[in-house]
Design a protein around this motif. Sequence first.
Motif, mmCIF file in Angstrom:
data_model
loop_
_atom_site.group_PDB
_atom_site.id
_atom_site.type_symbol
_atom_site.label_atom_id
_atom_site.label_comp_id
_atom_site.label_asym_id
_atom_site.label_seq_id
_atom_site.Cartn_x
_atom_site.Cartn_y
_atom_site.Cartn_z
ATOM 1 N N GLY A 86 0.727 -1.257 -0.032
ATOM 2 C CA GLY A 86 -0.068 -0.075 -0.101
ATOM 3 C C GLY A 86 0.937 1.353 0.023
ATOM 4 N N THR A 87 0.293 2.397 0.520
ATOM 5 C CA THR A 87 0.598 3.645 0.361
ATOM 6 C C THR A 87 2.013 3.828 1.408
ATOM 7 N N PRO A 88 1.875 3.036 2.350
ATOM 8 C CA PRO A 88 3.142 3.213 3.052
ATOM 9 C C PRO A 88 4.484 2.876 2.547
ATOM 10 N N ARG A 89 4.240 1.541 1.837
ATOM 11 C CA ARG A 89 5.353 1.024 0.834
ATOM 12 C C ARG A 89 6.128 2.008 -0.130
ATOM 13 N N PHE A 90 5.089 2.572 -0.627
ATOM 14 C CA PHE A 90 5.631 3.485 -1.758
ATOM 15 C C PHE A 90 6.156 4.778 -1.310
ATOM 16 N N ALA A 91 5.443 5.406 -0.185
ATOM 17 C CA ALA A 91 5.974 6.538 0.289
ATOM 18 C C ALA A 91 7.428 6.150 0.981
ATOM 19 N N ASP A 92 7.664 5.227 1.388
ATOM 20 C CA ASP A 92 8.849 4.871 2.054
ATOM 21 C C ASP A 92 9.871 4.582 0.893
ATOM 22 N N LEU A 93 9.419 4.020 -0.105
ATOM 23 C CA LEU A 93 10.428 3.748 -1.336
ATOM 24 C C LEU A 93 10.754 5.134 -2.066
ATOM 25 N N ASN A 94 9.820 6.157 -2.014
ATOM 26 C CA ASN A 94 10.149 7.292 -2.536
ATOM 27 C C ASN A 94 10.780 8.249 -1.575
ATOM 28 N N LEU A 95 10.779 8.237 -0.270
ATOM 29 C CA LEU A 95 11.694 8.531 0.728
ATOM 30 C C LEU A 95 13.173 8.064 0.414
ATOM 31 N N GLU A 96 13.367 6.935 0.400
ATOM 32 C CA GLU A 96 14.686 6.245 -0.071
ATOM 33 C C GLU A 96 15.045 7.035 -1.428
ATOM 34 N N ALA A 97 14.553 6.898 -2.445
ATOM 35 C CA ALA A 97 14.881 7.509 -3.618
ATOM 36 C C ALA A 97 15.203 9.048 -3.516
ATOM 37 N N LEU A 98 14.644 9.751 -2.617
ATOM 38 C CA LEU A 98 14.830 11.163 -2.600
ATOM 39 C C LEU A 98 16.248 11.273 -2.049
ATOM 40 N N ALA A 99 16.459 10.536 -0.782
ATOM 41 C CA ALA A 99 17.668 10.797 0.032
ATOM 42 C C ALA A 99 19.004 9.904 -0.750
ATOM 43 N N ASP A 100 18.761 9.025 -1.607
ATOM 44 C CA ASP A 100 19.774 8.469 -2.630
ATOM 45 C C ASP A 100 20.016 9.764 -3.538
ATOM 46 N N GLY A 101 18.909 10.223 -4.119
ATOM 47 C CA GLY A 101 18.968 11.359 -5.128
ATOM 48 C C GLY A 101 19.786 12.417 -4.692
ATOM 49 N N LEU A 102 19.511 12.917 -3.288
ATOM 50 C CA LEU A 102 20.560 13.885 -2.705
ATOM 51 C C LEU A 102 22.020 13.676 -2.719
ATOM 52 N N LEU A 103 22.190 12.287 -2.426
ATOM 53 C CA LEU A 103 23.438 11.850 -2.393
ATOM 54 C C LEU A 103 24.223 11.592 -3.629
ATOM 55 N N ASP A 104 23.443 11.632 -5.023
ATOM 56 C CA ASP A 104 23.816 11.553 -5.971
ATOM 57 C C ASP A 104 24.320 12.848 -6.324
ATOM 58 N N ALA A 105 23.872 13.683 -6.182
ATOM 59 C CA ALA A 105 23.981 15.263 -6.363
ATOM 60 C C ALA A 105 25.133 15.531 -5.476
ATOM 61 N N ALA A 106 25.368 15.183 -4.184
ATOM 62 C CA ALA A 106 26.462 15.484 -3.514
ATOM 63 C C ALA A 106 27.779 14.913 -3.913
ATOM 64 N N LEU A 107 27.727 13.421 -4.452
ATOM 65 C CA LEU A 107 28.948 13.015 -5.049
ATOM 66 C C LEU A 107 29.392 13.705 -6.173
ATOM 67 N N LEU A 108 28.280 14.057 -7.113
ATOM 68 C CA LEU A 108 28.751 14.778 -8.325
ATOM 69 C C LEU A 108 29.432 16.026 -8.053
ATOM 70 N N ARG A 109 28.809 16.646 -7.013
ATOM 71 C CA ARG A 109 29.510 18.009 -6.672
ATOM 72 C C ARG A 109 30.844 17.736 -5.962
ATOM 73 N N MET A 110 31.337 16.574 -5.249
ATOM 74 C CA MET A 110 32.323 16.452 -4.577
ATOM 75 C C MET A 110 33.594 16.355 -5.832
ATOM 76 N N VAL A 111 33.130 15.369 -6.746
ATOM 77 C CA VAL A 111 34.021 15.162 -7.899
ATOM 78 C C VAL A 111 34.551 16.542 -8.629
ATOM 79 N N GLU A 112 33.235 17.354 -8.846
ATOM 80 C CA GLU A 112 33.394 18.633 -9.579
ATOM 81 C C GLU A 112 34.523 19.406 -8.729
ATOM 82 N N THR A 113 34.439 19.599 -7.553
ATOM 83 C CA THR A 113 35.188 20.637 -6.582
ATOM 84 C C THR A 113 36.195 19.985 -6.093
ATOM 85 N N ARG A 114 36.509 18.850 -6.064
ATOM 86 C CA ARG A 114 37.822 18.092 -5.148
ATOM 87 C C ARG A 114 38.585 17.386 -6.158
#
Length: 209
Positions: A86-114
């Motif tokens: 149900g909804t709790p499952r997809f809400a939590d999968l979406n939360l994980e995807a957002l957190a992982d997406g934040l990390l993707d951006a942070a890692l790309l930023r680290m590569v660019e700057t460091r």
Amino acid sequence: MQLHHSATSPYARKVRVLAQEIGLSDQIELNDDNPLSPGSDLSSLNPLGKVPVLITDDGLTLCDSPVICQYLDSLHESEKYTPETGTPRFADLNLEALADGLLDAALLRMVETRMRPEHLRWEGHHKRMRAKISRTLDHFEAMVANKTLPDTPPSSKPTLGVIAVGCALGYLDLRFDADNWREGRPELTSWYESFSARPSMKDTRPPES
């Protein structure tokens, strides 16, 4: 089981936190494997050359933290760390995807700057990654305020999405502490203080590097 990981990888940390929460840490052998090391043979396990990689007891090779976490969550009979329906499952999968997406951006930023030579850096790309991170942090701040990102003190059980958010914030502390992501986000700051007090988060805290 064998987990190929890097001590500073937030994706690998998510796997390790979940393993400890489930009670599987003593069944997992940790193999430190820096994908950027010239001597690394990680690509023979994962053609993408990325950590984490889990080798199961029956010889199956699993790549990418969401897949590994779902596998670990299948190894116990109690309430799952990703809601099952149900909804709790997809809400939590979406939360994980957002957190992982934040990390993707942070890692790309680290590569660019460091890691990229200064004369080859693309400032526009760097600004876009910072904007993605900032928007996502603001979204998490609103979620805490609206009680859709639950508080999880050490005595309670987090979902996998919640673990992913905690590991993402920890990575920002490790690599971009000077940005002070806490500024203007009091709700998220309080939430992280509580979550980072969990034994699983303390035991997997990455070394300063």
